[in-house]
Design an enzyme around this catalytic site. Structure first.
Site, mmCIF file in Angstrom:
data_model
loop_
_atom_site.group_PDB
_atom_site.id
_atom_site.type_symbol
_atom_site.label_atom_id
_atom_site.label_comp_id
_atom_site.label_asym_id
_atom_site.label_seq_id
_atom_site.Cartn_x
_atom_site.Cartn_y
_atom_site.Cartn_z
ATOM 1 N N GLY A 225 71.377 17.979 46.941
ATOM 2 C CA GLY A 225 71.837 16.974 47.902
ATOM 3 C C GLY A 225 70.837 15.740 48.245
ATOM 4 O O GLY A 225 69.756 15.757 47.334
ATOM 5 N N GLY A 226 71.657 14.753 48.738
ATOM 6 C CA GLY A 226 70.787 13.408 48.851
ATOM 7 C C GLY A 226 69.446 13.519 49.670
ATOM 8 O O GLY A 226 68.322 12.809 49.276
ATOM 9 N N MET A 227 69.487 14.217 50.846
ATOM 10 C CA MET A 227 68.340 14.412 51.454
ATOM 11 C C MET A 227 67.005 15.254 50.754
ATOM 12 O O MET A 227 65.913 14.642 50.458
ATOM 13 C CB MET A 227 68.495 15.167 52.847
ATOM 14 N N GLU A 248 64.840 27.572 42.530
ATOM 15 C CA GLU A 248 66.266 27.895 41.920
ATOM 16 C C GLU A 248 66.290 26.790 41.016
ATOM 17 O O GLU A 248 66.847 27.064 39.941
ATOM 18 C CB GLU A 248 66.879 28.286 43.137
ATOM 19 N N GLY A 346 70.843 30.448 46.876
ATOM 20 C CA GLY A 346 69.812 31.227 47.086
ATOM 21 C C GLY A 346 68.963 30.472 48.376
ATOM 22 O O GLY A 346 67.768 30.900 48.749
ATOM 23 N N LYS A 373 87.639 10.811 56.720
ATOM 24 C CA LYS A 373 88.079 9.685 56.183
ATOM 25 C C LYS A 373 88.993 9.100 57.096
ATOM 26 O O LYS A 373 89.273 7.849 56.686
ATOM 27 C CB LYS A 373 89.259 10.409 54.927
#
Length: 449
Positions: A225-227, A248, A346, A373
């Site tokens: 993910g982005g974070m 992982e 994981g 949306k």
């Protein structure tokens, strides 16, 4: 001495001939990510009209599958995907009955394949590998995971030799010998890639809070993910020293940290100097970086994701995303209501393992809100999870982080958790959360707001 080249030629065949062994009712293994078969997939899809009731196990599908396109063409369910971890592709076809999620903790995968009570059979396994070496071995490239255990159960193994597959060193179970292979086909094509999620301003705020908690010499696990990617990129530009990797998922930001000289692994007590992972998916640059790189070490997922192994590494930092968390501390990282988004993977293993590491910390990070949306905004911190899956039980969670701060859940009573989490919520939703906490009996009148 065995002439492996002669044996290779004897087993070399066309994709069309290789897939003739597959019959109606079979269970197939398509492995995962960039290792999934390509030309064999198309050859099998071309046989769709003469087949029925084929089940296919996959994990992290990152490109279209010809089998599903065959279902669409024939307008019937010849092939069913059984996915250990949903991606956007599986989500797209779940509504048509072509794809279903198989729940599991990722670290259990090899054990599941070893047990005849858990998986009845594996009829045919097909995957891409690197070219055969002089000793007769085909390297699995960026994927180790559970592949060898699936091969040990398979009645037949067909491999696609791709000369663009990197050779990646492994701790064990990173390759298969030609004696174990039934048929070989050849092709040359770039590996399937995924883009790096671009962090937004909220991701960067959260990442900055986590950065303050990472000491020199720590070992990292980063989720998808982005974070988590923002944390990796910020570390690459920082002056943190001698970090290690035991993760992982190996991603581009780890490569960037290595190139910046920040990843050395010198402080790791286990596999010092090695970056340990069970699978990697990323850019073409990442695959090139991995080829014959002695810093990298793939290993089966029951080793990499073992909470016991993780906890034995000092100062272990685990960073993962979530979709929502309730006031008790239950974490959902898998679904929106009944709609399945991804899998447990994981995350729970690393949440438990990192907490028990000496000096270790586990972080679950999420933005305080999301907008759908239609432009409607909702809180990710909610009163109680009632329809969604629970990824991390409330007894396992350590730190929760949003753009409004960080809260340590361990050792906190129900009212302390409610107070701490409400303080991490967006201000627009805090009053309603307080009312919900009071209704549930987990709010004290003396709580600070």
């Amino acid at each position: 001495m065995t002439n492996y080249d002669s044996l290779y030629q004897a087993k070399l065949t066309s994709p069309e001939k290789a897939v003739k062994i597959i019959k109606s009712g079979d269970w197939l293994e398509y492995t995962m990510g960039p290792s999934m078969p390509l030309i064999l997939d198309q050859a099998l899809a071309d046989r769709a009209e003469e087949l029925e009731d084929i089940n296919v196990r996959i994990l992290l599908c990152i490109r279209p599958i010809a089998l599903i396109e065959a279902n669409e063409r024939l307008n019937r369910n010849v092939f069913t995907l059984n996915s250990w971890h949903f991606s956007g592709y599986e989500r797209e076809y779940a509504g048509k009955g072509y794809a279903f999620y198989t729940p599991f903790r990722y670290s259990e995968a090899p054990v599941i394949y070893r047990s005849k009570d858990d998986i009845e059979r594996v009829d045919v396994l097909m995957m891409q590998t690197a070219p055969m070496d002089k000793h007769g071995f085909f390297n699995f490239g960026p994927i180790n995971s559970h592949i060898m255990e699936a091969m040990r159960r398979a009645k037949h193994i067909i491999i696609e030799v791709n000369d663009q597959m990197p050779h990646v060193y492994g701790l064990y179970d990173e390759c298969i010998h030609i004696d174990q292979v039934d048929a070989i086909v050849e092709h040359s094509s770039p590996l399937s890639t995924i883009g790096n999620p671009q962090p937004d301003a909220t991701d960067r705020k959260i990442a900055a809070l986590i950065m303050e908690q990472i000491p020199d010499g720590a070992t990292l696990q980063l989720g998808i993910g982005g974070m988590p990617n923002a944390v990796g990129e910020m570390i690459a530009a920082s002056d943190i020293k001698d970090l290690g990797i035991h993760s992982e998922f190996y991603v581009d930001s780890m490569m960037n940290m290595t190139k910046a000289g920040i990843i050395t692994g010198r402080k790791k007590k286990i596999n010092p100097g090695k970056q340990v992972f069970t699978f990697a998916i990323g850019s073409p640059e990442l695959y090139d970086f991995m080829d014959h790189n002695p810093q990298l070490l793939s290993a089966p997922v029951d080793y990499v994701n073992s909470p016991q192994v993780i906890s034995s590494i000092d100062n272990f930092i685990s960073i993962n995303n979530a979709i929502e968390i309730d006031l008790y501390g239950q974490v959902n990282a898998e679904s929106t209501g009944f709609r399945h988004i991804s899998g447990t993977g994981g995350q729970l293993d690393f949440v438990i393992g990192a907490y028990h590491s000496l000096g270790g910390k586990s972080f679950i990070a999420l933005s305080s809100t999301f907008t759908n949306k239609k432009g409607e905004t909702f809180s990710r911190i909610i009163p109680f999870i009632s329809k969604s899956r629970i990824t991390d039980p409330y007894t396992t969670v350590h730190y929760i982080v949003t753009e409004y701060g960080m809260f340590n859940m361990k050792g906190k009573s129900a009212w302390q958790r409610a107070e701490g989490l409400i303080n991490l919520a967006h201000p627009d939703f805090r009053e309603d959360l307080i009312k919900s906490a009071a209704e549930q009996g987990i709010w004290r009148n003396s709580n600070k707001r």
